[in-house]
Scaffold this motif. Sequence first.
Motif, PDB file in Angstrom:
ATOM      1  N   THR A  51       0.807  -1.220   0.000  1.00 41.79           N
ATOM      2  CA  THR A  51       0.000   0.000   0.000  1.00 41.79           C
ATOM      3  C   THR A  51       0.843   1.276   0.000  1.00 41.79           C
ATOM      4  O   THR A  51       0.337   2.352   0.294  1.00 41.79           O
ATOM      5  CB  THR A  51      -0.986   0.009   1.197  1.00 41.79           C
ATOM      6  OG1 THR A  51      -0.267  -0.185   2.410  1.00 41.79           O
ATOM      7  CG2 THR A  51      -2.046  -1.062   1.025  1.00 41.79           C
ATOM      8  N   VAL A  54      -0.689   3.631  -2.483  1.00 42.05           N
ATOM      9  CA  VAL A  54      -1.960   4.147  -1.955  1.00 42.05           C
ATOM     10  C   VAL A  54      -1.671   5.259  -0.951  1.00 42.05           C
ATOM     11  O   VAL A  54      -2.311   6.318  -0.963  1.00 42.05           O
ATOM     12  CB  VAL A  54      -2.804   3.022  -1.314  1.00 42.05           C
ATOM     13  CG1 VAL A  54      -4.040   3.586  -0.638  1.00 42.05           C
ATOM     14  CG2 VAL A  54      -3.184   1.975  -2.353  1.00 42.05           C
ATOM     15  N   ASP A  97     -11.867   7.950  -2.680  1.00 38.38           N
ATOM     16  CA  ASP A  97     -11.562   6.748  -3.445  1.00 38.38           C
ATOM     17  C   ASP A  97     -10.364   6.000  -2.841  1.00 38.38           C
ATOM     18  O   ASP A  97     -10.416   4.781  -2.658  1.00 38.38           O
ATOM     19  CB  ASP A  97     -11.276   7.149  -4.900  1.00 38.38           C
ATOM     20  CG  ASP A  97     -10.992   5.959  -5.779  1.00 38.38           C
ATOM     21  OD1 ASP A  97     -11.956   5.321  -6.230  1.00 38.38           O
ATOM     22  OD2 ASP A  97      -9.802   5.670  -6.013  1.00 38.38           O
ATOM     23  N   TRP A  98      -9.295   6.738  -2.515  1.00 36.34           N
ATOM     24  CA  TRP A  98      -8.117   6.096  -1.929  1.00 36.34           C
ATOM     25  C   TRP A  98      -8.421   5.515  -0.550  1.00 36.34           C
ATOM     26  O   TRP A  98      -7.911   4.440  -0.200  1.00 36.34           O
ATOM     27  CB  TRP A  98      -6.940   7.066  -1.866  1.00 36.34           C
ATOM     28  CG  TRP A  98      -6.362   7.351  -3.215  1.00 36.34           C
ATOM     29  CD1 TRP A  98      -6.327   8.551  -3.860  1.00 36.34           C
ATOM     30  CD2 TRP A  98      -5.747   6.405  -4.107  1.00 36.34           C
ATOM     31  NE1 TRP A  98      -5.736   8.414  -5.093  1.00 36.34           N
ATOM     32  CE2 TRP A  98      -5.361   7.106  -5.271  1.00 36.34           C
ATOM     33  CE3 TRP A  98      -5.483   5.040  -4.040  1.00 36.34           C
ATOM     34  CZ2 TRP A  98      -4.732   6.497  -6.347  1.00 36.34           C
ATOM     35  CZ3 TRP A  98      -4.862   4.425  -5.112  1.00 36.34           C
ATOM     36  CH2 TRP A  98      -4.485   5.145  -6.247  1.00 36.34           C
ATOM     37  N   LYS A 101     -10.036   2.185  -0.940  1.00 36.39           N
ATOM     38  CA  LYS A 101      -9.035   1.176  -1.292  1.00 36.39           C
ATOM     39  C   LYS A 101      -8.151   0.804  -0.103  1.00 36.39           C
ATOM     40  O   LYS A 101      -7.622  -0.308  -0.054  1.00 36.39           O
ATOM     41  CB  LYS A 101      -8.177   1.678  -2.449  1.00 36.39           C
ATOM     42  CG  LYS A 101      -8.956   1.796  -3.742  1.00 36.39           C
ATOM     43  CD  LYS A 101      -8.173   2.520  -4.805  1.00 36.39           C
ATOM     44  CE  LYS A 101      -9.038   2.685  -6.060  1.00 36.39           C
ATOM     45  NZ  LYS A 101      -8.454   3.629  -7.004  1.00 36.39           N
TER      46      LYS A 101
END
Length: 156
Positions: A51, A54, A97-98, A101
Motif C-alpha cells: 500500500t 496508496v 476513493d483512496w 481502497k
Amino acid sequence: MDREHFGAWVEAVPDAIRKDALWRMQVYRLALYAADMGWDDVTALNQDRRTWSVADQLNRALGSISANIAEGYSRGSGRDRARFYEYALGSARESRDWYFKARHVLGDTHTYERLDLLASVIRQLLVVISRQQGRTLREPEAAYSAHHSPDFADGA
C-alpha cells in the motif's frame, strides 16, 4: 472522530492560520482537519509494502483539498475561485476513493469515519462552487455518506 476531538484539534492550530480570514470557511477547516487526520493513516499504509502507492496518493490528495481551497479563496473573481474549489472537490473525491481502497489496512470503522468527513467536505464544496458560479450545481441524487455520522454534518 467526534466534535470533542475536532475542538481540541482546532485549539492546537496556530493563530497564524486561525486568524486568517480563510479560517472562517468551515469547508477549509474540515479539509485541513482531514489532511491532519490522514497523517496517521498514511503512516499506517506505509507499513505494508503493498500500500505504499496508496499512501502516497492519499497523502497528495488530502493535502490538495485545503491547499486548493486556500488558493481559490485568494483569487479575485468568483470564476477563478470556483475553478480552484473545483480542484479541491476533485481531490476530496480522489481522497474518498483512496480511503476506500485502503480499508483493508485501516479497517472498515476507521475508513467509514474518514469517508463521512470527506462526504461533508464534498457537500460543502458543491455549495461553495455553485455560489461562486452564481448558479445551482446539480448532480444526480446521492447521499454522500458511508454511515450516518452526526459529527461532521453540515454546519458542524
